[in-house]
Design a protein around this motif. Structure first.
Motif, PDB file in Angstrom:
ATOM      1  N   VAL A  77      -4.453  -1.335  -0.999  1.00  0.00           N
ATOM      2  CA  VAL A  77      -5.018  -1.395   0.415  1.00  0.00           C
ATOM      3  C   VAL A  77      -6.205  -1.583   0.366  1.00  0.00           C
ATOM      4  CG1 VAL A  77      -4.681  -0.453   2.599  1.00  0.00           C
ATOM      5  CG2 VAL A  77      -2.969   0.283   0.995  1.00  0.00           C
ATOM      6  N   HIS A  78      -6.558  -2.610   1.044  1.00  0.00           N
ATOM      7  CA  HIS A  78      -7.914  -2.956   1.222  1.00  0.00           C
ATOM      8  C   HIS A  78      -8.765  -2.495   2.535  1.00  0.00           C
ATOM      9  CE1 HIS A  78      -7.939  -5.328  -2.543  1.00  0.00           C
ATOM     10  NE2 HIS A  78      -6.776  -5.598  -1.963  1.00  0.00           N
ATOM     11  N   GLY A  79      -9.871  -2.024   2.658  1.00  0.00           N
ATOM     12  CA  GLY A  79     -10.384  -1.470   3.995  1.00  0.00           C
ATOM     13  C   GLY A  79     -11.798  -1.964   3.976  1.00  0.00           C
ATOM     14  N   VAL A  80     -12.352  -1.928   5.076  1.00  0.00           N
ATOM     15  CA  VAL A  80     -13.879  -2.129   5.380  1.00  0.00           C
ATOM     16  C   VAL A  80     -14.278  -0.772   6.197  1.00  0.00           C
ATOM     17  CG1 VAL A  80     -13.650  -3.610   7.165  1.00  0.00           C
ATOM     18  CG2 VAL A  80     -15.872  -3.504   5.988  1.00  0.00           C
ATOM     19  N   ALA A  81     -15.291   0.030   5.692  1.00  0.00           N
ATOM     20  CA  ALA A  81     -15.566   1.335   6.385  1.00  0.00           C
ATOM     21  C   ALA A  81     -17.308   1.476   6.271  1.00  0.00           C
ATOM     22  CB  ALA A  81     -15.074   2.418   5.601  1.00  0.00           C
ATOM     23  N   GLY A  82     -17.621   2.174   7.201  1.00  0.00           N
ATOM     24  CA  GLY A  82     -18.998   2.562   7.335  1.00  0.00           C
ATOM     25  C   GLY A  82     -19.484   3.126   6.234  1.00  0.00           C
TER      26      GLY A  82
ATOM     27  N   VAL B 128      -6.532   2.614  -2.580  1.00  0.00           N
ATOM     28  CA  VAL B 128      -7.415   2.328  -1.510  1.00  0.00           C
ATOM     29  C   VAL B 128      -8.497   1.755  -2.095  1.00  0.00           C
ATOM     30  CG1 VAL B 128      -8.254   2.868   0.726  1.00  0.00           C
ATOM     31  CG2 VAL B 128      -6.111   3.619   0.073  1.00  0.00           C
ATOM     32  N   GLU B 129      -9.132   0.556  -1.682  1.00  0.00           N
ATOM     33  CA  GLU B 129     -10.220  -0.257  -2.196  1.00  0.00           C
ATOM     34  C   GLU B 129     -11.060  -0.448  -0.902  1.00  0.00           C
ATOM     35  OE1 GLU B 129      -9.452  -3.670  -4.610  1.00  0.00           O
ATOM     36  OE2 GLU B 129      -8.379  -2.417  -6.334  1.00  0.00           O
ATOM     37  N   VAL B 130     -12.036   0.013  -0.711  1.00  0.00           N
ATOM     38  CA  VAL B 130     -13.035  -0.230   0.338  1.00  0.00           C
ATOM     39  C   VAL B 130     -14.234  -0.596   0.189  1.00  0.00           C
ATOM     40  CG1 VAL B 130     -14.200   1.213   2.128  1.00  0.00           C
ATOM     41  CG2 VAL B 130     -12.074   2.073   1.651  1.00  0.00           C
ATOM     42  N   GLU B 131     -14.653  -1.443   0.983  1.00  0.00           N
ATOM     43  CA  GLU B 131     -16.057  -2.122   1.087  1.00  0.00           C
ATOM     44  C   GLU B 131     -16.913  -1.506   2.080  1.00  0.00           C
ATOM     45  OE1 GLU B 131     -16.250  -6.327   1.017  1.00  0.00           O
ATOM     46  OE2 GLU B 131     -14.332  -6.618  -0.585  1.00  0.00           O
ATOM     47  N   PRO B 132     -18.115  -1.247   1.817  1.00  0.00           N
ATOM     48  CA  PRO B 132     -18.976  -0.644   2.805  1.00  0.00           C
ATOM     49  C   PRO B 132     -19.761  -1.368   3.383  1.00  0.00           C
ATOM     50  CG  PRO B 132     -20.190  -0.591   0.853  1.00  0.00           C
ATOM     51  CD  PRO B 132     -18.971  -1.081   0.540  1.00  0.00           C
TER      52      PRO B 132
ATOM     53  N   THR C 164     -13.140   6.145  13.190  1.00  0.00           N
ATOM     54  CA  THR C 164     -11.884   5.685  13.869  1.00  0.00           C
ATOM     55  C   THR C 164     -11.258   4.589  13.075  1.00  0.00           C
ATOM     56  OG1 THR C 164     -12.825   6.129  16.213  1.00  0.00           O
ATOM     57  CG2 THR C 164     -10.755   4.926  15.678  1.00  0.00           C
ATOM     58  N   VAL C 165     -10.207   4.824  12.251  1.00  0.00           N
ATOM     59  CA  VAL C 165      -9.231   3.819  11.659  1.00  0.00           C
ATOM     60  C   VAL C 165      -8.704   2.755  12.455  1.00  0.00           C
ATOM     61  CG1 VAL C 165      -7.449   3.460   9.934  1.00  0.00           C
ATOM     62  CG2 VAL C 165      -9.180   5.525   9.727  1.00  0.00           C
ATOM     63  N   VAL C 166      -8.880   1.676  12.477  1.00  0.00           N
ATOM     64  CA  VAL C 166      -8.045   0.655  13.165  1.00  0.00           C
ATOM     65  C   VAL C 166      -7.377  -0.158  12.093  1.00  0.00           C
ATOM     66  CG1 VAL C 166      -8.327  -1.432  14.360  1.00  0.00           C
ATOM     67  CG2 VAL C 166     -10.022   0.364  14.691  1.00  0.00           C
TER      68      VAL C 166
ATOM     69  N   TYR D 112      -8.660  -7.721   5.489  1.00  0.00           N
ATOM     70  CA  TYR D 112      -8.660  -6.134   5.118  1.00  0.00           C
ATOM     71  C   TYR D 112      -7.236  -5.767   5.840  1.00  0.00           C
ATOM     72  CZ  TYR D 112     -13.615  -6.783   4.052  1.00  0.00           C
ATOM     73  OH  TYR D 112     -14.689  -7.052   3.354  1.00  0.00           O
ATOM     74  N   ASP D 113      -6.812  -4.419   5.389  1.00  0.00           N
ATOM     75  CA  ASP D 113      -5.633  -3.970   5.904  1.00  0.00           C
ATOM     76  C   ASP D 113      -5.855  -3.029   7.053  1.00  0.00           C
ATOM     77  OD1 ASP D 113      -3.689  -5.114   3.968  1.00  0.00           O
ATOM     78  OD2 ASP D 113      -4.878  -3.942   2.579  1.00  0.00           O
ATOM     79  N   PHE D 114      -7.263  -2.447   6.860  1.00  0.00           N
ATOM     80  CA  PHE D 114      -7.847  -1.463   8.196  1.00  0.00           C
ATOM     81  C   PHE D 114      -9.188  -1.591   7.982  1.00  0.00           C
ATOM     82  CE2 PHE D 114      -8.212   0.995   4.118  1.00  0.00           C
ATOM     83  CZ  PHE D 114      -8.978   1.698   4.311  1.00  0.00           C
ATOM     84  N   ALA D 115      -9.896  -1.369   9.215  1.00  0.00           N
ATOM     85  CA  ALA D 115     -11.127  -1.114   9.427  1.00  0.00           C
ATOM     86  C   ALA D 115     -11.438   0.114   9.795  1.00  0.00           C
ATOM     87  CB  ALA D 115     -11.530  -2.233  10.510  1.00  0.00           C
ATOM     88  N   PHE D 116     -12.586   0.823   9.228  1.00  0.00           N
ATOM     89  CA  PHE D 116     -12.956   2.161   9.525  1.00  0.00           C
ATOM     90  C   PHE D 116     -14.347   2.354  10.128  1.00  0.00           C
ATOM     91  CE2 PHE D 116     -12.015   6.476   7.463  1.00  0.00           C
ATOM     92  CZ  PHE D 116     -12.206   7.065   8.433  1.00  0.00           C
ATOM     93  N   PRO D 117     -14.786   1.951  11.221  1.00  0.00           N
ATOM     94  CA  PRO D 117     -15.827   2.114  11.707  1.00  0.00           C
ATOM     95  C   PRO D 117     -16.265   3.534  12.153  1.00  0.00           C
ATOM     96  CG  PRO D 117     -14.656   0.989  13.376  1.00  0.00           C
ATOM     97  CD  PRO D 117     -13.739   0.988  12.377  1.00  0.00           C
TER      98      PRO D 117
END
Length: 476
Positions: free
Chosen positions: A156-161, A184-188, A399-401, A203-208
């Motif tokens: 699962v790919h995400g982008v997060a703060g 889970v692979e997350v890019e900052p 918040t996870v979107v 991405y599969d989710f955004a996590f601002p």
């Protein structure tokens, strides 16, 4: 030859993963793990270890799904012949005996059960074949081509703060997610970058790190779902010599938790007071403005939260509403940003400077409380570092979107899984169960403000955007 302890452990972990996957809808993972652990204890002290993973799996499946049935008569006869076990005191086969026979039944034709003499002849052969099968199964898991290897994880790919990078990089977090079948692979990225310029289609989710940035992501993506697995108030990290100077200036107030008066600070900053102008300053006598270091408000949520707090104070301690109030607030607070010079695009940068470079570079840093607590838990703080709570402060809702079904599952796990919630607390965040956070901070003797009575609500999304636009124009 018996399998060694390491291979047995590996085989049992794979048993647990299979059972969690097979019975996930009927039982929570914790229940499955508890059953496996209880069954495993039944085999403690047995010298023959080759069959333990197979037996544990079979017994656990029966306990998790009582509707499973076997040919009990066949099991009793075959097992007695093969392993010489007489059953339980009441004359019935023990559960271990029954299951062992069921495994053996995979290798011996059922018709042999009727011939007791034949069973005596083949008993030793059954044990050898079973032992060989177990050893081969375990060995196959060590090889990429092994047919019994654990099922592949869903990536699962995400982008997060960036302040959540340490959390997602934690091997324990990866293991907790893997138990549910996910990698889970997350890019900052800066939270405002996530909301405004990042290509979310990858991405599969955004996590601002705030509800405002999450709302913009939702608007852009056309989704309504969201999860708030944890939160973190905004704080100011400083050093004891700086805190002492600002205590004399009436801005910092020591106590059980140290506080920072935003209104008095704003008044001093508007006058352009420099550190070497503070009375009695012999520890940090430099010709720089007394300013809190932040990130770039055009890209980062933490700076947007700083703007929300200072705009509230500048607007006579009232939430900013309307164009007139927005313009007035911007006229008072924009210099808090423009006088800093270069600012980082995400919150990870200034905090790393704070940790590594000391007060010469960053005398005061506006950060997430989670960053400070995480650093304390991992022994990264120096003795003279001080945590202060702004009066007022603001709570940042991470918040996870979810942008698709996989992202939705991750958002749900982060919010509800006990292990992930506990690990979030270990990384300084305040999960839905706040006691996890207080247990962590108490264990490390950190003076945190659990109640945080003096909080402000950030302005609505459109107002915050107007304030940010106003500050951005001030840079030109």
């Amino acid at each position: 030859m018996a399998v060694d302890a390491a291979r047995e452990e590996k085989a049992l972990r794979e048993v647990t993963n299979r059972l969690v996957e097979d019975y996930g809808e009927a039982h929570p993972a914790e229940r499955v793990e508890a059953v496996v652990g209880a069954v495993r204890k039944r085999f403690e002290g047995h010298s023959v270890r080759e069959f333990v993973p197979i037996l544990v799996e079979r017994i656990a499946r029966r306990e998790l799904d009582p509707t499973r049935s076997m040919n009990a008569a066949t099991e009793v006869d075959l097992t007695k012949a093969a392993v010489g076990e007489e059953g339980s005191p009441d004359g019935h086969p023990s559960e271990t005996t029954s299951v062992f026979a069921a495994v053996a039944g995979r290798f011996v034709p059922a018709r042999l059960v009727e011939n007791k003499r034949a069973l005596g002849v083949v008993a030793a052969g059954v044990v050898v074949v079973l032992g060989f099968a177990v050893i081969m199964a375990v060995r196959q898991t060590d090889s990429p081509s092994g047919t019994t290897a654990a099922p592949a994880l869903t990536t699962v790919h995400g982008v997060a703060g960036s302040e959540k990078s340490a959390f997602f990089d934690d091997p324990k977090v990866a293991d907790a997610l893997a138990k549910h079948g996910f990698k889970v692979e997350v890019e900052p990225a800066g939270s405002r970058q996530i909301a405004t310029s990042v290509d979310l289609s990858k991405y599969d989710f955004a996590f601002p790190s705030s509800s405002a940035a999450a709302e913009l992501v939702q608007r852009k993506s056309g989704v309504t779902g969201k999860y708030v697995p944890f939160s973190s108030p905004m704080v100011i990290a400083t050093f004891k010599p700086i805190a002492d100077l600002l205590t004399q200036a009436g801005i910092v107030q020591p106590g059980t938790t140290t506080t920072f008066d935003v209104e008095k600070y704003l008044s001093m900053a508007e006058k352009g007071v420099q550190w070497n102008q503070l009375e009695g300053n012999s520890t940090y006598s430099v010709s720089k403005n007394v300013l809190v270091s932040t990130t770039d408000p055009r890209t980062s949520n933490s700076a947007a939260m700083y703007l929300a707090v200072t705009a509230y104070v500048a607007n006579d301690n009232t939430i900013v509403r309307g164009a007139k109030a927005e313009d007035f607030a911007v006229s008072r607070v924009s210099r808090l940003f423009t006088r800093q010079g270069f600012t980082e695009s995400s919150s990870d940068g200034p905090f790393k400077d704070y940790l590594s470079n000391g007060m010469g570079t960053v005398p005061m840093a506006w950060i997430y409380e989670a960053q400070y607590v995480d650093a304390a838990v991992h022994n990264e703080l120096k003795p003279d570092m001080v945590l202060t709570y702004p009066k007022p402060t603001v709570m940042s809702q991470h918040t996870v979107v979810p942008l698709d079904d996989k992202g939705d599952q991750i958002g749900k796990l982060l919010t509800t899984d006990p292990d992930l919630q506990r690990l979030a607390a270990e990384h300084g965040f305040r999960p839905t169960d706040v006691s996890l956070f207080t247990n962590t901070t108490a264990a490390h003797q950190l003076p945190v403000d659990v109640n945080l009575v003096n909080q402000v609500s950030p302005p609505d999304y459109d107002t915050l955007e107007h304030l940010l636009d106003g500050v951005a124009k001030s840079y030109n």
